[in-house]
Structure formats: C-alpha cells, structure tokens
Design a protein around this motif. Sequence first.
Motif, mmCIF file in Angstrom:
data_model
loop_
_atom_site.group_PDB
_atom_site.id
_atom_site.type_symbol
_atom_site.label_atom_id
_atom_site.label_comp_id
_atom_site.label_asym_id
_atom_site.label_seq_id
_atom_site.Cartn_x
_atom_site.Cartn_y
_atom_site.Cartn_z
ATOM 1 N N ASP A 4 57.256 46.758 24.890
ATOM 2 C CA ASP A 4 57.213 46.089 23.865
ATOM 3 C C ASP A 4 56.803 46.854 22.482
ATOM 4 O O ASP A 4 55.922 47.368 22.273
ATOM 5 C CB ASP A 4 56.370 44.906 23.901
ATOM 6 C CG ASP A 4 56.062 43.904 22.508
ATOM 7 O OD1 ASP A 4 56.624 44.554 21.494
ATOM 8 O OD2 ASP A 4 55.787 42.780 22.752
ATOM 9 N N ALA A 5 58.005 47.343 21.808
ATOM 10 C CA ALA A 5 57.892 48.271 20.725
ATOM 11 C C ALA A 5 56.793 47.820 19.674
ATOM 12 O O ALA A 5 56.072 48.699 19.155
ATOM 13 C CB ALA A 5 59.202 48.330 19.918
ATOM 14 N N ALA A 6 56.897 46.710 19.343
ATOM 15 C CA ALA A 6 55.942 46.145 18.292
ATOM 16 C C ALA A 6 54.422 46.107 18.834
ATOM 17 O O ALA A 6 53.532 46.520 18.049
ATOM 18 C CB ALA A 6 56.093 44.681 18.181
ATOM 19 N N ALA A 7 54.428 45.892 19.915
ATOM 20 C CA ALA A 7 53.220 45.708 20.763
ATOM 21 C C ALA A 7 52.522 47.221 20.620
ATOM 22 O O ALA A 7 51.236 47.613 20.533
ATOM 23 C CB ALA A 7 52.848 45.147 21.925
ATOM 24 N N VAL A 8 53.239 48.185 21.119
ATOM 25 C CA VAL A 8 52.834 49.595 21.155
ATOM 26 C C VAL A 8 52.699 50.095 19.710
ATOM 27 O O VAL A 8 51.519 50.814 19.557
ATOM 28 C CB VAL A 8 54.041 50.426 21.838
ATOM 29 C CG1 VAL A 8 53.824 52.047 21.339
ATOM 30 C CG2 VAL A 8 54.328 50.006 23.215
ATOM 31 N N ALA A 9 53.144 49.728 18.773
ATOM 32 C CA ALA A 9 53.134 50.382 17.313
ATOM 33 C C ALA A 9 51.653 49.581 16.796
ATOM 34 O O ALA A 9 50.984 50.428 16.287
ATOM 35 C CB ALA A 9 54.201 49.767 16.306
ATOM 36 N N ASP A 10 51.479 48.575 17.207
ATOM 37 C CA ASP A 10 50.024 47.840 16.803
ATOM 38 C C ASP A 10 48.758 48.595 17.701
ATOM 39 O O ASP A 10 47.716 48.840 17.185
ATOM 40 C CB ASP A 10 49.966 46.395 17.111
ATOM 41 C CG ASP A 10 50.898 45.538 16.351
ATOM 42 O OD1 ASP A 10 51.195 46.065 15.173
ATOM 43 O OD2 ASP A 10 51.117 44.403 16.397
ATOM 44 N N GLY A 11 49.285 48.893 19.110
ATOM 45 C CA GLY A 11 48.063 49.472 19.574
ATOM 46 C C GLY A 11 48.010 50.881 19.458
ATOM 47 O O GLY A 11 46.610 51.204 19.312
ATOM 48 N N VAL A 12 49.074 51.490 19.002
ATOM 49 C CA VAL A 12 48.657 53.115 18.413
ATOM 50 C C VAL A 12 48.024 52.965 17.102
ATOM 51 O O VAL A 12 47.197 53.667 17.052
ATOM 52 C CB VAL A 12 50.019 53.749 18.222
ATOM 53 C CG1 VAL A 12 49.646 55.007 17.647
ATOM 54 C CG2 VAL A 12 50.753 54.042 19.614
ATOM 55 N N ALA A 13 48.034 51.879 16.368
ATOM 56 C CA ALA A 13 47.513 51.791 15.061
ATOM 57 C C ALA A 13 46.016 51.548 15.275
ATOM 58 O O ALA A 13 45.151 52.116 14.390
ATOM 59 C CB ALA A 13 48.046 50.943 14.178
ATOM 60 N N GLU A 14 45.755 50.808 16.321
ATOM 61 C CA GLU A 14 44.480 50.354 16.849
ATOM 62 C C GLU A 14 43.514 51.635 17.184
ATOM 63 O O GLU A 14 42.326 51.742 16.732
ATOM 64 C CB GLU A 14 44.262 49.234 17.669
ATOM 65 C CG GLU A 14 42.848 48.762 18.032
ATOM 66 C CD GLU A 14 42.900 47.671 18.983
ATOM 67 O OE1 GLU A 14 41.725 47.506 19.946
ATOM 68 O OE2 GLU A 14 43.602 46.847 19.030
ATOM 69 N N VAL A 15 44.211 52.436 18.086
ATOM 70 C CA VAL A 15 43.550 53.515 18.448
ATOM 71 C C VAL A 15 43.174 54.433 17.353
ATOM 72 O O VAL A 15 41.941 55.207 17.184
ATOM 73 C CB VAL A 15 44.453 54.237 19.568
ATOM 74 C CG1 VAL A 15 43.990 55.792 19.823
ATOM 75 C CG2 VAL A 15 44.471 53.449 20.708
ATOM 76 N N ARG A 16 44.245 54.652 16.396
ATOM 77 C CA ARG A 16 44.203 55.506 15.345
ATOM 78 C C ARG A 16 43.050 55.224 14.283
ATOM 79 O O ARG A 16 42.204 55.877 14.054
ATOM 80 C CB ARG A 16 45.360 55.459 14.607
ATOM 81 C CG ARG A 16 45.426 56.552 13.399
ATOM 82 C CD ARG A 16 46.662 56.337 12.304
ATOM 83 N NE ARG A 16 47.783 56.589 13.225
ATOM 84 C CZ ARG A 16 48.661 55.816 13.403
ATOM 85 N NH1 ARG A 16 48.437 54.454 12.930
ATOM 86 N NH2 ARG A 16 49.894 55.927 14.025
#
Length: 232
Positions: free
Chosen positions: A53-65
């Motif tokens: 899920d590309a959108a979920a990945v982008a959100d997850g990466v942002a959260e880790v960052r």
Amino acid sequence: MSDRPVALVTGGASGIGAAVVDALTARGFAVGCLDLRGSAPAAEHTVAVDVSDAAAVADGVAEVRDALGPIAAVVTSAGYYEMAPVSDIGVDAWRRMLRVHLGGLVNVARATLPDLTATRGALVAVASELAIGGGGDDVHYAAAKGAILGLVRSLAAEVAGDGVRVNCVAPGPTDTPLLAADSPWRATDYLSTLPLRRLTTPQEVARCVEYLVCDATFSVGDVVNVNSGAVI
C-alpha cells in the motif's frame, strides 16, 4: 528524535528482518520498522504497514522520520513465501506476490529516497537465491524476487550520482518461521546437495546486510549471495 543515525527495516518483526534490526542496532543505528503485524520489539519505533500500500508506506515512513529523524539506511525484508505449480497460480496470487515483493520495494524506495539523498545513505533489498537459480513450484515467487534484482541494478545506476548506494542480498533457504517444518527446503535430501549441508541462518544474512549498509562504500548495484553454496 534520535542522536544516532536512523535505519528503516521492513518486515522487522521476525526472521531475517528481526536479525537485521539486531545487527543494525548493534552498529549504532536507531531502527524503525514497518511491519504488517505492527510489532517489532527490538526496534525503537514500529508502524503497522502493508508494504504493498503506497500511501500507507509513505505515512509510515513519515511517522518513523518524525519519531527518530532523517533515514540513513533502508532494508526491505518484508515478504512471504508459498509454493505452487504454475498451473495452480491464479491471477490474484500472481498479483499479490508482485505487489508485496516488487511493489513493496518500489513503495519504500520512493518514500525514502529524499532522506537517503540528504543523508547519502544506503538501501539494501532482500531478494532470493531462487531469483538467480529458479526452482520448481516457485514460479511466481522467483519471478517477483527476480524483478527485484533488475530494479536494484537500475535504481543503483540512477541514484549513485546522488550519493545513494543501492544493493541486494539473495538468501537461499533460511532457518526462519517462513519455512514450515515439513518444507522440502528442510529435507535431508535437499540439504545434502548444499556445500555447507545446512540452511542459512538469519544472522548470517543480517551480517551481509550490515556490511552493505555500513562498510561496502564501494558497492553499487551488487547482489550478495548468502545461500550455503546453493548458487556458486
């Protein structure tokens, strides 16, 4: 925010991914994880994410960052394994295999490349020995993992000039929960064909990942075979 360099590992809750989390933590990284189960106890921050899920990945990466800081290393080890003869592989099974393995790598790479460019970091993808040697009843898995090799080599050429190193490890059958107790890869008849006569361990794969992330500053677009001699 961490005062240590930050690594992101997908599939870090178990198996190879968990061993990578341990190895990079020992090398001084603060490790964040994206994992479908949302639980990677050894990581400093974990987000429940389906990597297809590309959108979920982008959100997850942002959260880790946001939690740990700019990402300097990425390891994509999320995935699954199943065997089936080609005649039994339906369209949905083909699509899911490609979405998770190839699509997952694409989604994570696109979401983290701005960080990796800023930090002059490294990305290591986990492929498979089957991507190189093939295997009966492994057509869709081998095809998805084989596509990762092409993506790694092409992406490595594209972003090396930006200071980002992209490489790959291709493990053979590894002693993780991914291989059922009755898996043919655990059978004595198969193990006897390997020069080392045993499965690869997750820790051995993780040591190769650690090397590519931390030490192999000369390595770009390479594939490191970690497979007890299955492919020589």
